[in-house]
Design an enzyme around this catalytic site. Sequence first.
Site, PDB file in Angstrom:
ATOM      1  N   HIS A 348      76.511 -24.227  51.101  1.00 33.55           N
ATOM      2  CA  HIS A 348      75.675 -23.082  50.703  1.00 33.55           C
ATOM      3  C   HIS A 348      75.042 -23.235  49.336  1.00 33.55           C
ATOM      4  O   HIS A 348      74.438 -22.282  48.846  1.00 33.55           O
ATOM      5  CB  HIS A 348      76.488 -21.787  50.695  1.00 33.55           C
ATOM      6  CG  HIS A 348      76.899 -21.302  52.043  1.00 33.55           C
ATOM      7  ND1 HIS A 348      76.119 -20.462  52.799  1.00 33.55           N
ATOM      8  CD2 HIS A 348      78.007 -21.544  52.781  1.00 33.55           C
ATOM      9  CE1 HIS A 348      76.735 -20.186  53.932  1.00 33.55           C
ATOM     10  NE2 HIS A 348      77.890 -20.841  53.954  1.00 33.55           N
ATOM     11  N   LYS A 527      70.079  -9.131  43.631  1.00 40.76           N
ATOM     12  CA  LYS A 527      70.859 -10.330  43.949  1.00 40.76           C
ATOM     13  C   LYS A 527      71.807 -10.551  42.783  1.00 40.76           C
ATOM     14  O   LYS A 527      71.705  -9.872  41.763  1.00 40.76           O
ATOM     15  CB  LYS A 527      69.952 -11.546  44.127  1.00 40.76           C
ATOM     16  CG  LYS A 527      68.882 -11.680  43.017  1.00 40.76           C
ATOM     17  CD  LYS A 527      67.896 -12.806  43.271  1.00 40.76           C
ATOM     18  CE  LYS A 527      66.811 -12.515  44.251  1.00 40.76           C
ATOM     19  NZ  LYS A 527      66.970 -13.097  45.558  1.00 40.76           N
ATOM     20  N   ARG A 528      72.750 -11.479  42.923  1.00 33.70           N
ATOM     21  CA  ARG A 528      73.609 -11.793  41.785  1.00 33.70           C
ATOM     22  C   ARG A 528      72.741 -12.166  40.577  1.00 33.70           C
ATOM     23  O   ARG A 528      71.665 -12.736  40.733  1.00 33.70           O
ATOM     24  CB  ARG A 528      74.534 -12.982  42.117  1.00 33.70           C
ATOM     25  CG  ARG A 528      75.639 -12.663  43.111  1.00 33.70           C
ATOM     26  CD  ARG A 528      76.562 -11.576  42.631  1.00 33.70           C
ATOM     27  NE  ARG A 528      77.320 -12.003  41.468  1.00 33.70           N
ATOM     28  CZ  ARG A 528      78.626 -12.242  41.450  1.00 33.70           C
ATOM     29  NH1 ARG A 528      79.333 -12.096  42.549  1.00 33.70           N
ATOM     30  NH2 ARG A 528      79.236 -12.609  40.355  1.00 33.70           N
ATOM     31  N   LYS A 533      68.265 -17.739  39.419  1.00 37.53           N
ATOM     32  CA  LYS A 533      67.526 -16.712  40.160  1.00 37.53           C
ATOM     33  C   LYS A 533      66.441 -16.077  39.291  1.00 37.53           C
ATOM     34  O   LYS A 533      65.582 -15.358  39.769  1.00 37.53           O
ATOM     35  CB  LYS A 533      68.487 -15.654  40.691  1.00 37.53           C
ATOM     36  CG  LYS A 533      69.483 -16.215  41.726  1.00 37.53           C
ATOM     37  CD  LYS A 533      70.443 -15.138  42.198  1.00 37.53           C
ATOM     38  CE  LYS A 533      71.523 -15.647  43.140  1.00 37.53           C
ATOM     39  NZ  LYS A 533      71.055 -15.853  44.526  1.00 37.53           N
ATOM     40  N   THR A 635      68.913 -14.523  51.676  1.00 32.08           N
ATOM     41  CA  THR A 635      68.871 -13.744  52.904  1.00 32.08           C
ATOM     42  C   THR A 635      68.274 -12.376  52.590  1.00 32.08           C
ATOM     43  O   THR A 635      67.705 -11.716  53.470  1.00 32.08           O
ATOM     44  CB  THR A 635      70.280 -13.554  53.502  1.00 32.08           C
ATOM     45  OG1 THR A 635      71.190 -13.224  52.448  1.00 32.08           O
ATOM     46  CG2 THR A 635      70.768 -14.810  54.193  1.00 32.08           C
ATOM     47  N   LYS A 639      65.429  -9.824  54.594  1.00 29.36           N
ATOM     48  CA  LYS A 639      65.572  -8.381  54.832  1.00 29.36           C
ATOM     49  C   LYS A 639      64.346  -7.633  54.311  1.00 29.36           C
ATOM     50  O   LYS A 639      63.845  -6.710  54.955  1.00 29.36           O
ATOM     51  CB  LYS A 639      66.841  -7.856  54.149  1.00 29.36           C
ATOM     52  CG  LYS A 639      68.125  -8.444  54.738  1.00 29.36           C
ATOM     53  CD  LYS A 639      69.338  -8.234  53.837  1.00 29.36           C
ATOM     54  CE  LYS A 639      70.472  -9.168  54.265  1.00 29.36           C
ATOM     55  NZ  LYS A 639      71.505  -9.343  53.223  1.00 29.36           N
TER      56      LYS A 639
END
Length: 797
Positions: A348, A527-528, A533, A635, A639
């Site tokens: 992952h 998100k985290r 990110k 993911t 969504k």
Amino acid sequence: MTRSEMKDAIVHHLTYTLGKDASHAQLYDWRMALSYAVRDRIVDRWFEATRRTYAEKRKRVYYLSLEFLIGRLLKDAVVNMRLEEAALGALEDLGIPFREIIEDEPDAALGNGGLGRLAACFLESQATLGLPAMGYGIRYENGLFRQSFDHGQQVEEPEEWLRQNHAWEFVRPEVSIDIGFGGHVQEIGQRANWYPSEMVIAMGHDTPIIGWKGRWGNTLRLWESRPMHGFDLARFNRGDYAAAAEPEALARTLSRVLYPDDTTEQGKELRLRQEFFFTAASLRDILRRFESEYDDLKLLPKKAAIQINDTHPAIAGPELVRILVDERNVEFGEAVEIARATLSYTNHTLLPEALETWGEARMGRLLPRHMQIIDRIDDLHRRATKTSNINAHQDGKVHMGTLGFIMAHKVNGVAALHTELMKTTVFKDLHAAYPDRIVNQTNGVTPRRWLLSSNPRLAALVTEAIGEEWAYHLEELKKLEPFIEDAAWLERFMAAKRANKVSLSNWIAEDLGVSVDPDSIFDIQVKRIHEYKRQHLNLLETVAHWQEIRDNPNAGWTPRVKIFGGKAFPGYIYAKNMVRLANDMAAVMNSDPLTSRYLKVVFPPNYNVSLAERLIPAADLSEQISTAGKEASGTGNMKFALNGALTIGTLDGANVEIRDLVGPENFFLFGMTAEEVVARRAEPGHAERAIAADPRLARALEAIRSGRFSPDEPGRYHSITENLAHDDYFMVCSDFSDYWRAQREAETAFADQAKWAHMAALNTARTGWFSSDRTIRGYMKDVWDVEAARLADIDDN
Ligand code: NBG
């Protein structure tokens, strides 16, 4: 089930299960009563699925995962059992608001982020498809910490989801398995006896997972750690109460907390113990079930597929070999064959710090027999591949990624780009040695939760247009395309979005005390919190935008609400600083009379699955802005697109596939490619040059550096600004100008609402491929080699 039958069932459970009189019942009691009433309907279906699996001698899939981020279960169950009308009606008759009941349920936050949520979507899809499958994990007493803000700073508090009774689990005291640690090994030829020095008991708790229309049900079995012996009565009688309770407390620590650790390796022994604990218990359980049906261990790979979710359960390889060799007398080479044919491994992340390693000393002390087996596995693998440089045990450490790879017949990535990068980076040598092993299975999300249940307005519109099959065959969303050419229909599509935005605005006003204009662009990054990110890229753009509005407040700006959500790993200071900066910016900007009409920053605390269900349906713009090559899949991106948000994003993870499917004209692309990132990073001074070339970026950085958002402590964000101005490993500065351009493009597009509606609706129509049903079908065919049971076509519930 009719409304009145449901009402009777609720009252029955309220009275006889909860022991409460209706006139004294609290919200909690009603919620439990409804949950039990719904659960009763599930149980028969669940038993039936198990019976059929045995009767039809089906192969089963076992999904071993340290995380299952399932969130709330009541709404899922009601929706999948199609009991919405009955439940709504019954509660109305009883005078209890359904929404309050749903929101009273604590989130089961047994995961950190995408990896754990994916596992939860997979369970639901497996049940929906009628695939006999079982999830195995740990029943953490405390899930992921609860986040709050104190003067903008993240504070972590324990999450206590089990403080109240949990309606969905069945305790299985009879499924109790002894798990050992430490001790010594006595070798007897090929095999050995392991005499552990410590023992705990793993006790199972089962949660039924019901699929769409209740046609199939599977089990999530979570292990609780229990002491081998109760408390020490002799010590207790001597008055030494704390010492008497010590063994119990120690044993319990194993299933106490979830490590908030999805991308950084904790290096904690407790973590390794947790990994072995749940893996060993699950394998025992799997073998027990197998041996109750078959007596030839060679059949194991034909009857069981065990998925290793990231490296956390990778000790499964050596443990399965150990059981086969030491306890079943299977020859070593054959044991390895059987184990490998049964196991497969999902990677992952490519972040090197997240690929787990364990020091040989620690591993040897805790799992002495496994250490010997790992060396023999390495040996076998060296001889088979004639390589010498890719051992699991190397440089004084056990590399769990390598071990997972060597012991799996298939290794999969989670998006196309990620899978290709696996082949050329982390697993380059292993891929050369085993060229058929790596396969791609792009992630997906369950449409039942992420559209049908969380976005009822859009779901109803879709069903009215194309019928309800889409919830089961998400690719049917394609049939929406002709409707999108009809202006009146598009208006209704936008009306659903606007209604979702109004609901969210009301919640933000009530819960956070910030007023936002529902006609703004709702621009969301959830998100985290992590440098890769790049929440700080978004924050910098927000500052630059704010500065431009201040320069010229009357220029007719398109109003925007920037929404952030996510938790920072408690030891990750940089990420915590990003959280604080966002909150400091919100404080300054939201009260700025010059700009606040046009720009608001909102950061609801404690982002979790339920908050995601609230935010995503209301999004216009989805921020997927990681440094290319770093986000394995994402993911959340799926969504958002499914719910009609447009993505602003880099060519990273599944963004690549989203863009291909929705069309490049319906996606705001920016930034360097993964290859360009690597090349640019190698150029010294890349950040300095990017800053010198873009005055907006320079000015935004300077505002943060000079304490514009932290006047009480001007140097608060020096560590961030210094890092960006010089090192900037994640290439924030180099991607800034292009990000700015894409943001302006998004604004221009939004100003033309008819055009925007068209783009947004096409995102919904074209993202049906991202159903986790599709992903699971892919695993069934390429990885697990398994077939689903035949499900009745008609809804007979
Ligand atoms: C995460 C990745 C995401 C991906 C999910 C699910 C870990 C270690 N990895 O990009 O960062 O979507 O896994 O595959 O949590």
